[in-house]
Write a protein that holds these residues in place. Structure first.
Motif, PDB file in Angstrom:
ATOM      1  N   ASP A 146       0.831  -1.203   0.000  1.00  0.00           N
ATOM      2  CA  ASP A 146       0.000   0.000   0.000  1.00  0.00           C
ATOM      3  C   ASP A 146       0.866   1.254   0.000  1.00  0.00           C
ATOM      4  OD1 ASP A 146      -2.333  -1.460  -0.074  1.00  0.00           O
ATOM      5  OD2 ASP A 146      -2.687  -1.339   2.086  1.00  0.00           O
ATOM      6  N   GLU A 147       1.952   1.220   0.760  1.00  0.00           N
ATOM      7  CA  GLU A 147       2.876   2.371   0.794  1.00  0.00           C
ATOM      8  C   GLU A 147       3.532   2.558  -0.572  1.00  0.00           C
ATOM      9  OE1 GLU A 147       4.673   5.677   2.237  1.00  0.00           O
ATOM     10  OE2 GLU A 147       3.171   4.484   3.276  1.00  0.00           O
ATOM     11  N   TYR A 148       3.967   1.462  -1.189  1.00  0.00           N
ATOM     12  CA  TYR A 148       4.564   1.539  -2.520  1.00  0.00           C
ATOM     13  C   TYR A 148       3.565   2.106  -3.516  1.00  0.00           C
ATOM     14  CZ  TYR A 148       6.313   0.224  -7.084  1.00  0.00           C
ATOM     15  OH  TYR A 148       6.712   0.260  -8.393  1.00  0.00           O
ATOM     16  N   ALA A 149       2.332   1.653  -3.409  1.00  0.00           N
ATOM     17  CA  ALA A 149       1.297   2.079  -4.357  1.00  0.00           C
ATOM     18  C   ALA A 149       1.058   3.580  -4.297  1.00  0.00           C
ATOM     19  CB  ALA A 149      -0.003   1.334  -4.076  1.00  0.00           C
ATOM     20  N   GLN A 150       1.262   4.182  -3.143  1.00  0.00           N
ATOM     21  CA  GLN A 150       1.084   5.625  -3.020  1.00  0.00           C
ATOM     22  C   GLN A 150       2.149   6.375  -3.805  1.00  0.00           C
ATOM     23  OE1 GLN A 150      -1.612   6.865  -1.538  1.00  0.00           O
ATOM     24  NE2 GLN A 150      -2.186   4.746  -1.203  1.00  0.00           N
ATOM     25  N   ARG A 151       3.256   5.717  -4.066  1.00  0.00           N
ATOM     26  CA  ARG A 151       4.376   6.350  -4.762  1.00  0.00           C
ATOM     27  C   ARG A 151       4.595   5.774  -6.150  1.00  0.00           C
ATOM     28  NH1 ARG A 151       6.028   5.893   0.693  1.00  0.00           N
ATOM     29  NH2 ARG A 151       6.630   7.887   1.548  1.00  0.00           N
ATOM     30  N   VAL A 152       3.733   4.862  -6.566  1.00  0.00           N
ATOM     31  CA  VAL A 152       3.937   4.159  -7.830  1.00  0.00           C
ATOM     32  C   VAL A 152       3.926   5.135  -9.012  1.00  0.00           C
ATOM     33  CG1 VAL A 152       1.514   3.566  -8.268  1.00  0.00           C
ATOM     34  CG2 VAL A 152       3.302   2.087  -9.121  1.00  0.00           C
ATOM     35  N   PRO A 153       4.916   5.023  -9.893  1.00  0.00           N
ATOM     36  CA  PRO A 153       4.960   5.881 -11.076  1.00  0.00           C
ATOM     37  C   PRO A 153       3.946   5.423 -12.117  1.00  0.00           C
ATOM     38  CG  PRO A 153       6.763   4.320 -11.118  1.00  0.00           C
ATOM     39  CD  PRO A 153       6.035   4.121  -9.810  1.00  0.00           C
ATOM     40  N   PRO A 154       3.774   6.182 -13.192  1.00  0.00           N
ATOM     41  CA  PRO A 154       2.870   5.738 -14.250  1.00  0.00           C
ATOM     42  C   PRO A 154       3.338   4.390 -14.797  1.00  0.00           C
ATOM     43  CG  PRO A 154       3.756   7.933 -14.720  1.00  0.00           C
ATOM     44  CD  PRO A 154       4.416   7.439 -13.480  1.00  0.00           C
ATOM     45  N   PRO A 155       2.441   3.635 -15.437  1.00  0.00           N
ATOM     46  CA  PRO A 155       2.819   2.324 -15.960  1.00  0.00           C
ATOM     47  C   PRO A 155       4.070   2.393 -16.827  1.00  0.00           C
ATOM     48  CG  PRO A 155       0.471   2.648 -16.189  1.00  0.00           C
ATOM     49  CD  PRO A 155       1.050   3.954 -15.702  1.00  0.00           C
ATOM     50  N   ALA A 156       4.944   1.411 -16.639  1.00  0.00           N
ATOM     51  CA  ALA A 156       6.184   1.348 -17.405  1.00  0.00           C
ATOM     52  C   ALA A 156       5.916   0.719 -18.760  1.00  0.00           C
ATOM     53  CB  ALA A 156       7.217   0.537 -16.635  1.00  0.00           C
ATOM     54  N   ASP A 157       6.558   1.252 -19.776  1.00  0.00           N
ATOM     55  CA  ASP A 157       6.400   0.647 -21.095  1.00  0.00           C
ATOM     56  C   ASP A 157       7.748   0.500 -21.780  1.00  0.00           C
ATOM     57  OD1 ASP A 157       6.914   3.281 -21.660  1.00  0.00           O
ATOM     58  OD2 ASP A 157       5.316   3.501 -23.119  1.00  0.00           O
ATOM     59  N   GLY A 158       8.817   0.465 -20.986  1.00  0.00           N
ATOM     60  CA  GLY A 158      10.159   0.341 -21.540  1.00  0.00           C
ATOM     61  C   GLY A 158      10.403  -1.036 -22.120  1.00  0.00           C
ATOM     62  N   PRO A 159      11.454  -1.151 -22.923  1.00  0.00           N
ATOM     63  CA  PRO A 159      11.762  -2.424 -23.573  1.00  0.00           C
ATOM     64  C   PRO A 159      12.050  -3.553 -22.590  1.00  0.00           C
ATOM     65  CG  PRO A 159      13.374  -0.714 -24.170  1.00  0.00           C
ATOM     66  CD  PRO A 159      12.349  -0.081 -23.298  1.00  0.00           C
ATOM     67  N   ALA A 160      12.654  -3.243 -21.437  1.00  0.00           N
ATOM     68  CA  ALA A 160      12.950  -4.299 -20.465  1.00  0.00           C
ATOM     69  C   ALA A 160      11.668  -4.901 -19.910  1.00  0.00           C
ATOM     70  CB  ALA A 160      13.808  -3.747 -19.326  1.00  0.00           C
ATOM     71  N   HIS A 161      10.698  -4.046 -19.578  1.00  0.00           N
ATOM     72  CA  HIS A 161       9.422  -4.553 -19.070  1.00  0.00           C
ATOM     73  C   HIS A 161       8.700  -5.361 -20.147  1.00  0.00           C
ATOM     74  CE1 HIS A 161       9.944  -1.906 -15.636  1.00  0.00           C
ATOM     75  NE2 HIS A 161       8.891  -2.477 -15.076  1.00  0.00           N
ATOM     76  N   LYS A 162       8.686  -4.858 -21.362  1.00  0.00           N
ATOM     77  CA  LYS A 162       7.999  -5.569 -22.451  1.00  0.00           C
ATOM     78  C   LYS A 162       8.658  -6.915 -22.738  1.00  0.00           C
ATOM     79  CE  LYS A 162       5.750  -1.739 -24.693  1.00  0.00           C
ATOM     80  NZ  LYS A 162       5.536  -0.957 -25.894  1.00  0.00           N
ATOM     81  N   ALA A 163       9.980  -6.959 -22.679  1.00  0.00           N
ATOM     82  CA  ALA A 163      10.674  -8.228 -22.931  1.00  0.00           C
ATOM     83  C   ALA A 163      10.305  -9.257 -21.873  1.00  0.00           C
ATOM     84  CB  ALA A 163      12.182  -8.002 -22.957  1.00  0.00           C
ATOM     85  N   ARG A 164      10.269  -8.830 -20.609  1.00  0.00           N
ATOM     86  CA  ARG A 164       9.888  -9.764 -19.541  1.00  0.00           C
ATOM     87  C   ARG A 164       8.431 -10.175 -19.694  1.00  0.00           C
ATOM     88  NH1 ARG A 164      11.794  -7.195 -14.060  1.00  0.00           N
ATOM     89  NH2 ARG A 164      11.363  -5.247 -15.116  1.00  0.00           N
TER      90      ARG A 164
END
Length: 121
Positions: free
Chosen positions: A12-30
């Motif tokens: 919940d604490e992390y979620a308060q600071r979560v950035p916008p959804p990631a769309d970088g190549p590393a995330h897409k590859a995984r």
């Protein structure tokens, strides 16, 4: 092993600071390394479902869920479920739910098949 209440507070604490959804190549590859079923399981893990809840929803055994989770962790490079939840948050696959102190209700959302990570706004 981390106590469930502490895990919930951490997420919940992390979620308060979560950035916008990631769309970088590393995330897409995984993401692309996952099978369709693994993607569905990741969405459920991102929504903080237990192995039992996931097993019941997808009509599989808990052992099968554990196998899927283990493979997901390996493919996305996560050490544990918490990192998998954060990965799901980063991709926008799951959103944190706000729970009141002591609320232990079962999840109310359903995992839906996802073939592509959502686009960043």
């Amino acid at each position: 092993m981390i106590a469930p209440a502490l895990t919930r507070r951490l997420l919940d604490e992390y979620a308060q600071r979560v950035p916008p959804p990631a769309d970088g190549p590393a995330h897409k590859a995984r993401w692309n390394a996952l099978t369709e079923r693994e993607r569905e399981i990741l969405v459920a893990v991102g929504k903080r479902w237990t192995n039992g809840e996931i097993a019941a929803h997808f009509v599989v055994t808990e052992s099968t869920v554990k196998t899927h989770v283990r493979r997901i962790l390996a493919k996305i490079g996560a050490r544990d479920r918490i990192q998998a939840v954060i990965f799901a948050y980063d991709l926008g696959l799951a959103l944190p739910r706000t729970l009141k102190q002591g609320d232990a209700t079962a999840p109310t959302c359903t995992a839906t098949p996802v073939s592509e990570p959502p686009e960043a706004p």
